[in-house]
Enzyme design. Structure first.
Site, PDB file in Angstrom:
ATOM      1  N   GLU A 119       0.864  -1.186   0.000  1.00 65.69           N
ATOM      2  CA  GLU A 119       0.000   0.000   0.000  1.00 65.69           C
ATOM      3  C   GLU A 119       0.895   1.230   0.000  1.00 65.69           C
ATOM      4  O   GLU A 119       1.250   1.725  -1.046  1.00 65.69           O
ATOM      5  CB  GLU A 119      -0.938  -0.037   1.207  1.00 65.69           C
ATOM      6  CG  GLU A 119      -2.079   0.959   1.114  1.00 65.69           C
ATOM      7  CD  GLU A 119      -3.167   0.659   2.114  1.00 65.69           C
ATOM      8  OE1 GLU A 119      -3.945   1.570   2.411  1.00 65.69           O
ATOM      9  OE2 GLU A 119      -3.251  -0.487   2.608  1.00 65.69           O
ATOM     10  N   GLU A 155      -2.285   0.540  13.462  1.00 66.47           N
ATOM     11  CA  GLU A 155      -3.444   0.906  12.648  1.00 66.47           C
ATOM     12  C   GLU A 155      -4.749   0.598  13.372  1.00 66.47           C
ATOM     13  O   GLU A 155      -5.689   1.392  13.342  1.00 66.47           O
ATOM     14  CB  GLU A 155      -3.394   0.136  11.324  1.00 66.47           C
ATOM     15  CG  GLU A 155      -4.562   0.398  10.397  1.00 66.47           C
ATOM     16  CD  GLU A 155      -4.429  -0.346   9.089  1.00 66.47           C
ATOM     17  OE1 GLU A 155      -5.037   0.107   8.104  1.00 66.47           O
ATOM     18  OE2 GLU A 155      -3.726  -1.369   9.049  1.00 66.47           O
TER      19      GLU A 155
END
Length: 887
Positions: free
Chosen positions: A488, A764
């Site tokens: 990502e 996260e």
């Protein structure tokens, strides 16, 4: 009274070489031995031009710093301003050099001495300055493969005379590292970084005067895929999104003592050969075969007869721009804290810190043997655990040449997010090698200047703050990213929107984020839609369509305001105003006459801990409540931005719009008793912090927020949207004790839960590592994400009590709010005016507060007992009674 100015700072540059601003603004700090105030200043500007005439050429005359025209002028200004003051002369020309000094006049009639000079040099400012074209290997392999072997390119040239200045202007399609005469040019890496390549390709300027020599010389470059043609995106990603070529574009300009200028530019005369790098990519790592090296390839006299002529490619020189922020560099080296043996017999280096970078190794062994390093952030069941990396291979390999005196290697064109590195194929004693420093993690990120520090009496809170710092370091690898380890690593706009205030306290992000906001505007759609991440992964959007989204698109309004608030930079306001306005107009069209943004796709309060692993948008707070709240807040910020620019018509329009959306929000989402239709922490935090709840209901809403936090056992119940706001909302509502309870909770989910689990970065998910020691099964489970670390801004402003009260900290609010059993806290920040600091401690039932303000600023100290004290520049100490309620 005496005052001493610093050497002026040029725009936001730490190294003003090859700058792109034609009228760079100037700033300085002042030291004085008493309460001195500036009334005016003199700027002395000494200018000299150097380089080739417009249009370039292999030689020619023209003005030169080596004996050309030099002139000095002094401009006097009556002003107390000392941050980002206007350029005092005519615009800079390409290649022009200048030095600038400042002398100050005080309100007391005194005049300082001249400051030390600051030297600056313009880059190539006009498209016509470029003669170079992109060149690379003509034998590009299958453009659909991510395994294409990169190339080297080179050329020899002759220096005929005494060179007094040499500049290399360089960029690439892909990534590059340049060499001259066998020596590395610069210390940056992953250059030229990731920009909206079609419209904006960054170039860097290097002073290479010491690298060239009379007679024969050689220049060359390593090339790598990087973001340009390497794999980008998840679910397999895409390749060749910006082009399928690797090409070097460079211009070496030599200025001789007699005024001649010679240019050595990339063109069809260069030659190319396969690199010893077999493959390289951001996600997958780098494979290198030292047996394939070309010894002496960047030195003169190398036989390149078997090398092939380069292919010449195209690049519009109008897209070449100088950087506004610093490049990526190695900023630290970390040795292994331990060498582990896994249950399966693998050998793993534990660096003791989750970081971003690469492993450098020094090794001796037989030719053809290969050492492989596979990286990951965590272990599970004692083994390297790579599932959170998804499709990122995240491995590097080095095949030895067999040199008896040993070999040293580090990947050039990749980066990994990791704490652990599994080593296979090591030819010798790995434990001894690690102890000797033969395997070292080198930390890489944009080389930002550290500007903010915080500490308090609670070691766990200090570790939380340190984790925030490490997560920021790992997620500013050229752009502000979401994570540095999996497939990502893109510039999610919502993440930096919420983290911007924390980032701008910890590091000087002014130039980096101003440049990135320019790319936000370049990627903005004609209707004003701001993409979810910037740069956009182009052309194949079936998996991430560009569509409006609250909190993420609002980076266009929130971040320019943050940069103005923290740096006093009205220039970024002017540059980004149209982008901000167009975003709000877009949302206004979507909301329609009722001013409620209650249709369409939204991420909402992303990663609310109550959301299931497979539905991170499934939050407790209505996603359309979130969207409408942000609509109101962004409209308000556009009005503020317009006010800075003295655009009265726009200010009045967006003020009225913000008021209308606020009223619509209250009617739709606020109940008559002060409760909200989404009885959730994020809903109240938004309503309170964005001032959307009617005044007569704010107290009730604040009490309800406190009740919800306590009902949840002081555990976090917010996601990306609510987390940066909830602590301030509680504080404003008179629920400071509850805000501290929320901060200091250790059970999952909480800020301190990861700390108790050994985290060294911000996660996260609140439970990226589950209480049973297993990794969260969600497909998005990063252990290095800064968004939830936005609470650090509350630590700075509320726990320590240091906040700007005027743009750029020209006025400072010191408002310490002791609580949670803390006995002391301190923070300091290098503001544009100089260092601002506060330290408080509880001493025998009293609160003792020490503050410091630099020259050019004023402040106010607001004490818990209700007393306010006006402060001027200097150090101050105040003592007041501290009530039991406050502690």
């Amino acid at each position: 009274m005496t005052a001493t100015p610093s050497a002026p700072r040029v725009e936001h540059h730490r190294e003003p070489l090859g700058i792109g601003e034609i009228r760079p603004r100037l700033s300085w700090t002042v030291t004085a031995n008493g309460p001195w105030r500036q009334a005016g200043y003199d700027l002395e500007l000494t200018r000299a031009t150097t380089g080739v005439p417009a249009g370039g050429g292999s030689s020619g005359g023209g003005p030169s710093g080596a004996g050309g025209r030099v002139r000095t002028e002094v401009v006097t200004v009556s002003s107390s301003d000392q941050v980002l003051v206007p350029w005092p002369g005519e615009p800079l020309a390409s290649r022009e050099r200048a030095t600038v000094r400042v002398r100050l006049h005080g309100e007391d009639g005194t005049t300082s001495g001249w400051s030390e000079p600051a030297a600056l040099e313009a880059g190539l400012l006009e498209p016509g300055d470029w003669t170079a074209v992109p060149v690379g290997a003509a034998w590009d392999e299958d453009p659909d493969s991510d395994d294409r072997r990169p190339s080297l390119v080179r050329r020899e040239f002759t220096v005929a005379g005494t060179v007094v200045a040499a500049r290399l202007y360089a960029t690439a399609h892909g990534l590059y590292e340049a060499e001259i005469n066998g020596r590395r040019v610069g210390d940056d890496t992953m250059s030229p970084g990731w920009t909206v390549y079609g419209q904006h390709l960054r170039y860097y300027t290097y002073d290479v005067t010491e690298l060239v020599r009379p007679g024969a010389n050689a220049v060359g470059a390593w090339l790598g895929d990087g973001w340009y043609r390497g794999r980008l995106g998840w679910n397999g990603g895409f390749r060749n999104l910006y082009g399928s070529d690797l090409s070097f574009l460079a211009q070496l300009e030599l200025t001789y003592a007699d005024g001649r200028v010679e240019t050595v530019a990339t063109d069809g005369s260069w030659r190319a050969a396969p690199s010893p790098i077999l493959r390289t990519g951001n996600y997958d790592g780098e494979d290198y075969d030292a047996r394939a090296e070309h010894a002496g390839w960047s030195e003169p006299g190398f036989d390149d007869a078997v090398w092939t002529p380069v292919a010449v490619r195209e690049r519009d020189p109008a897209t070449l721009r100088a950087p506004t922020g610093p490049p990526v560099r190695c900023t630290e080296e970390v040795r292994p804290a331990a060498v582990l043996t896994t249950p399966s017999g693998g050998r793993v280096l534990d660096f003791g810190q989750n970081l971003v970078g690469r492993v450098r190794l020094r090794v001796t062994g037989p030719a053809g043997s290969t050492v492989t390093l596979r990286t990951a952030e965590v272990l599970q069941d004692g083994e390297l655990y790579t599932r959170p990396l998804r499709d990122a291979r995240s491995a590097d390999s080095y095949t030895l040449a067999g040199r008896p005196d040993g070999e040293e290697w580090e990947p050039r064109f990749t980066f990994h997010g990791f704490r652990y590195a599994e080593v296979t194929g090591w030819p010798g004693d790995l434990d001894a090698a690690a102890a000797a420093g033969d395997l070292v993690a080198r930390v890489y990120h944009s080389d930002l200047e550290r500007t903010g520090w915080f500490e308090c009496s609670d070691p766990l809170v200090n570790r939380l703050h340190e984790n925030v710092v490490w997560s920021m370091r790992g997620n500013v690898v050229d752009i502000p990213t979401d994570c540095p380890q999996r497939d990502e690593r893109v510039g999610w706009t919502g993440d930096i929107q919420v983290f911007g205030p924390t980032a701008s306290f910890l590091y000087d992000v002014s130039g980096l984020l101003a440049g990135w906001l320019g790319d936000v505007e370049r990627e903005q759609l004609p209707d004003g839609t701001v993409p979810w991440y910037v740069p956009v992964i182009p052309s194949k959007q079936r998996w991430t369509p560009i569509r409006p989204g609250a909190a993420w698109g609002d980076v266009a309004t929130f971040l320019p305001w943050t940069l103005y608030e923290r740096y006093g930079d009205a220039g970024v306001v002017a540059d980004q105003f149209e982008s901000a306005r167009r975003w709000v107009d877009c949302v206004d069209d979507l909301a329609g006459p009722d001013h409620l943004w209650n249709e369409g796709f939204q991420l909402g309060d992303w990663l609310d801990p109550a959301a299931p692993p497979d539905d991170p948008a499934g939050a407790r707070t209505d996603r359309y409540l979130v969207a409408t709240a942000y609509f109101a807040a962004s409209a308000r910020r556009v009005a503020w931005l317009a006010d800075v620019l003295e655009r009265v018509k726009e200010r009045d329009h967006y003020t009225a719009l913000a008021d209308a959306v606020r009223d619509a929000f209250a009617a739709a989402y606020v109940l008559p008793d002060g409760r909200m239709t989404s009885d959730a922490q994020t809903a109240y935090a938004l309503g309170l912090r964005f001032e959307l709840i009617p005044d007569e209901l704010r107290a009730a809403a604040g009490r309800r927020l406190g009740e919800l936090v306590r009902a949840d056992g002081n555990r976090i119940a917010t996601g990306f949207v609510g987390t940066p706001l909830v602590s301030d909302a509680l504080t404003d509502a008179g629920e400071l004790a509850t805000a501290y309870d929320l901060l200091l909770e250790r059970e999952c989910p909480s800020w301190l839960y990861p700390v108790t689990q050994g985290a060294t970065t911000v996660w996260e998910r609140w439970d990226s590592l589950m209480p049973d020691g297993t990794v969260n099964p969600g497909t998005m489970t990063s252990f290095n994400h800064y968004a939830l670390g936005a609470v650090a801004d509350w630590l700075h402003r509320v726990v320590a009590g240091l906040a700007p009260a005027a743009p750029g900290y020209r006025r400072v609010r010191f408002r310490p709010r002791p609580g949670g059993g803390l006995t002391w806290a301190r923070a300091r920040h290098r503001s544009p005016y100089g260092e601002v600091s506060i330290e408080w401690r509880i001493d025998d039932g009293a609160l003792v507060v020490e503050t410091e303000l630099p020259v050019g600023t004023t402040g106010v100290l607001e004490l818990p007992d209700g007393i306010s004290v006006e402060l001027v520049a200097g150090r101050h100490e105040h003592r007041s009674v501290l009530s039991e309620v406050a502690v």
